[in-house]
Design a protein around this motif. Structure first.
Motif, PDB file in Angstrom:
ATOM      1  N   LEU A 115       0.839  -1.208   0.000  1.00 64.90           N
ATOM      2  CA  LEU A 115       0.000   0.000   0.000  1.00 64.90           C
ATOM      3  C   LEU A 115       0.867   1.248   0.000  1.00 64.90           C
ATOM      4  O   LEU A 115       0.605   2.215  -0.717  1.00 64.90           O
ATOM      5  N   ASN A 145      -4.077   2.301 -11.183  1.00 62.95           N
ATOM      6  CA  ASN A 145      -4.838   3.440 -10.669  1.00 62.95           C
ATOM      7  C   ASN A 145      -4.108   4.080  -9.490  1.00 62.95           C
ATOM      8  O   ASN A 145      -4.055   3.529  -8.391  1.00 62.95           O
ATOM      9  N   SER A 147      -4.846   7.385  -8.723  1.00 59.44           N
ATOM     10  CA  SER A 147      -5.577   8.645  -8.576  1.00 59.44           C
ATOM     11  C   SER A 147      -5.475   9.110  -7.128  1.00 59.44           C
ATOM     12  O   SER A 147      -5.206   8.308  -6.224  1.00 59.44           O
ATOM     13  N   ARG A 149      -7.696   9.931  -5.085  1.00 56.16           N
ATOM     14  CA  ARG A 149      -8.671   9.289  -4.190  1.00 56.16           C
ATOM     15  C   ARG A 149      -8.191   7.887  -3.798  1.00 56.16           C
ATOM     16  O   ARG A 149      -8.269   7.494  -2.632  1.00 56.16           O
ATOM     17  N   SER A 150      -7.672   7.158  -4.783  1.00 53.86           N
ATOM     18  CA  SER A 150      -7.224   5.788  -4.473  1.00 53.86           C
ATOM     19  C   SER A 150      -6.048   5.818  -3.498  1.00 53.86           C
ATOM     20  O   SER A 150      -5.944   4.964  -2.609  1.00 53.86           O
ATOM     21  N   ILE A 153      -7.337   6.498  -0.092  1.00 56.79           N
ATOM     22  CA  ILE A 153      -7.908   5.256   0.466  1.00 56.79           C
ATOM     23  C   ILE A 153      -6.779   4.339   0.968  1.00 56.79           C
ATOM     24  O   ILE A 153      -6.854   3.770   2.059  1.00 56.79           O
ATOM     25  N   ASP A 154      -5.702   4.256   0.164  1.00 50.73           N
ATOM     26  CA  ASP A 154      -4.538   3.437   0.576  1.00 50.73           C
ATOM     27  C   ASP A 154      -4.010   3.903   1.925  1.00 50.73           C
ATOM     28  O   ASP A 154      -3.652   3.102   2.784  1.00 50.73           O
ATOM     29  N   VAL A 157      -6.401   2.768   4.639  1.00 52.44           N
ATOM     30  CA  VAL A 157      -6.320   1.305   4.836  1.00 52.44           C
ATOM     31  C   VAL A 157      -4.984   0.956   5.489  1.00 52.44           C
ATOM     32  O   VAL A 157      -4.919   0.122   6.406  1.00 52.44           O
TER      33      VAL A 157
END
Lengths: 392, 165
Positions: A115, A145, A147, A149-150, A153-154, A157
């Motif tokens: 991540l 991906n 981006s 946003r991703s 999120i990583d 998480v």
């Protein structure tokens, strides 16, 4: 019988747990310690240790990959070792350890590193050539991906994974301590404090190892050591070391005051066979000296060079001291007779499967793993890494 | 849909776990023996395999059926409850066909010392000696009959030599 003093039961004369079984909790401890150091930045938001965060994670992974190898070398039939995972028994501490190990390896360390590095992995999969490109492509798992946003999120998480990782690291190393502490037949091991002492000494040794590796790698790269970071690491190492020392002393005082039927025999052993490894190496050189030196760095004003030298000395002494502690637990627990009437001797072989050379090899091996990981996933600041990647 | 796109890589990683778990289950089917767990936490077929091993010990009744004189001597002495093959080794081959092999006589200097060497862990009443002081290299059967070891019972080479065929 040579090497035997007094009376030993026949099955106590030879030590079955060799130096490799000393190495196993030692290396597992370095993993747990390195991960706890990484979590300081991720979970507890200690910004000062940011430069060491990724290096700590990679160090933990390198040592984790090495951790089961001493056990494999120790087994008479290593090719059968998988059997206990395919037909696990709930009473098998080693089988359960295997599951904890796999959980920690895959669900915590590899996932968190993946991540954290995902952005770089995707970029490198586009910028690299040849075999490296293929390797990075596989590591992206087919997702390019990155981006904003991703990545956000990583980040979230990753934070949760680290949060889960802290008890997992405690569980991993607590389990190693549990394996010894739960052996009620051996008074040297049987203690509910054993897992706790193992965890705290693991944290101290892991932090010391990452600090030394950071200083060595930075020096080799001809970069400037971030003293704010090293000072913070040393401070945390000092605090945890105080807790570790207190717990070990508590265990000692408890044993002395309780003075059960094994006490005279164990006391004699500590003053004879274990004198050098326990009193001299573990307590004096490996604990008191680094504790005093670290205390001085906390209260005194030292120049940068002096601090660096003290930290290197303390880190090295701590690693020696914690190794001596593992040695005294594993080897010490097999030197005395359960009749409390005699003692045996551990003779370490040199060029055998469980000898000194194998132990040295297995100690150096994680540094090789780390070198590969550093080449694959450089933990240096992102800008620098991208420049390097662009220059390839 | 773009919402899912930003988390799809997490599902890919989770997929690795699912694949690893499925591989574990498939491999397990092949490597765990079929009879495992039939009776308990072990391979049931092992019982039959172990039972099929050739028998190596004849049992003291077989020895006594031919060597009745030795059996009589032994029955009166302190070694009455020591089985023949505890000292002489597994002798099913000899019992099945006495002419097929002749048992080698044990070296009493080694054999007797195995049980009778002095040790703090042994009961006080158990006869125990320091072999070097006690016999100084002289074989035990010079003074003791191994089949009835009390001195005076039936000592000497003849007594230890064995019984009738």
């Amino acid at each position: 019988m040579s090497g035997v003093e007094g009376y030993m039961y026949p099955n106590e004369v030879t030590l079955y747990w060799s130096v490799l079984i000393v190495l196993y909790p030692y290396i597992t401890g370095l993993v747990a310690g390195a991960f706890i150091l990484a979590s300081l930045e991720r979970v507890f938001r200690v910004d000062a240790v940011k430069p060491i965060y990724r290096l700590a994670l990679l160090t933990a992974l390198a040592f984790l990959l090495d951790a089961p190898l001493p056990l494999q070398f120790h087994l008479g039939h290593p090719e059968r070792s998988y059997e206990m995972y395919f037909t696990p028994h709930a009473t098998s501490a080693m089988a359960m350890f295997g599951y904890v190990y796999m959980w920690y390896l895959m669900a915590v360390l590899v996932f968190e590193i993946w991540l954290d590095y995902r952005r770089e992995i995707v970029l490198l999969s586009q910028q690299s050539k040849g075999l490296m490109r293929v390797i990075y492509k596989i590591m992206t798992l087919g997702s390019n991906n990155i981006s904003e946003r991703s990545l956000r999120i990583d980040e979230k998480v990753g934070w949760i994974v680290t949060l889960i990782g802290i008890p997992s690291a405690f569980l991993l190393h607590g389990y190693v301590g549990f394996i010894f502490g739960s052996l009620k037949s051996n008074p040297w091991w049987s203690s509910p404090l054993m897992p706790v002492v193992f965890i705290f000494s693991a944290m101290v040794s892991g932090i010391a190892a990452v600090m030394l590796i950071y200083m060595a790698v930075t020096k080799l790269r001809h970069q400037k050591i971030d003293m704010r970071c090293v000072d913070a690491v040393a401070m945390y190492m000092f605090y945890i070391f105080i807790i570790d020392f207190s717990l070990e002393m508590l265990d000692l005082v408890h044993r002395i005051y309780e003075a059960d039927e094994s006490f005279r025999s164990l006391d004699f052993m500590v003053h004879t066979k274990l004198y050098f490894s326990q009193i001299v190496l573990q307590i004096f050189i490996g604990t008191l000296v680094p504790l005093i030196l670290l205390f001085l760095t906390q209260v005194g004003q030292f120049g940068e060079i002096a601090r660096k030298r003290i930290y290197v000395l303390c880190g090295s002494l701590i690693l020696i001291g914690v190794f001596a502690m593992r040695w005294n637990v594993v080897i010490g627990g097999q030197l005395f007779s359960k009749s409390f009437l005699g003692y045996t001797t551990y003779k370490m072989a040199l060029v055998t499967r469980e000898g000194l050379l194998a132990a040295i090899g297995l100690t150096i091996l994680p540094l090789f793993f780390l070198w590969v990981l550093l080449k694959l996933l450089p933990p240096w600041p992102k800008k620098e890494m991208q420049e390097a990647a662009a220059g390839d | 849909m773009s919402g899912f796109k930003d988390v799809s890589h997490l599902f890919r990683f989770a997929g690795l776990f699912v694949i690893a778990f499925l591989v574990f289950l498939v491999v397990r089917v092949y490597v765990v023996p079929k009879s495992f767990g039939e009776y308990g936490h072990y391979r049931a077929a092992a019982i039959g395999e172990i039972a099929a091993h050739p028998i190596k010990f004849a049992g003291h009744q077989a020895c006594e059926s031919c060597h009745s004189d030795i059996a009589d001597t032994k029955a009166k002495g302190a070694h009455a409850h020591v089985n023949c093959e505890a000292c002489h080794g597994a002798l099913a081959t000899h019992a099945n066909d006495p002419s097929s092999m002749t048992p080698v006589k044990p070296d009493t200097l080694v054999l007797c010392a195995r049980c009778h060497t002095a040790s703090a862990a042994k009961p006080k009443g158990f006869p125990q000696v320091n072999p070097a002081d006690h016999m100084g290299g002289v074989p035990c059967q010079t003074c003791h009959n191994p089949h009835s070891p009390a001195i005076g019972s039936d000592t000497g080479k003849g007594a230890a030599a064995g019984g009738t065929k």
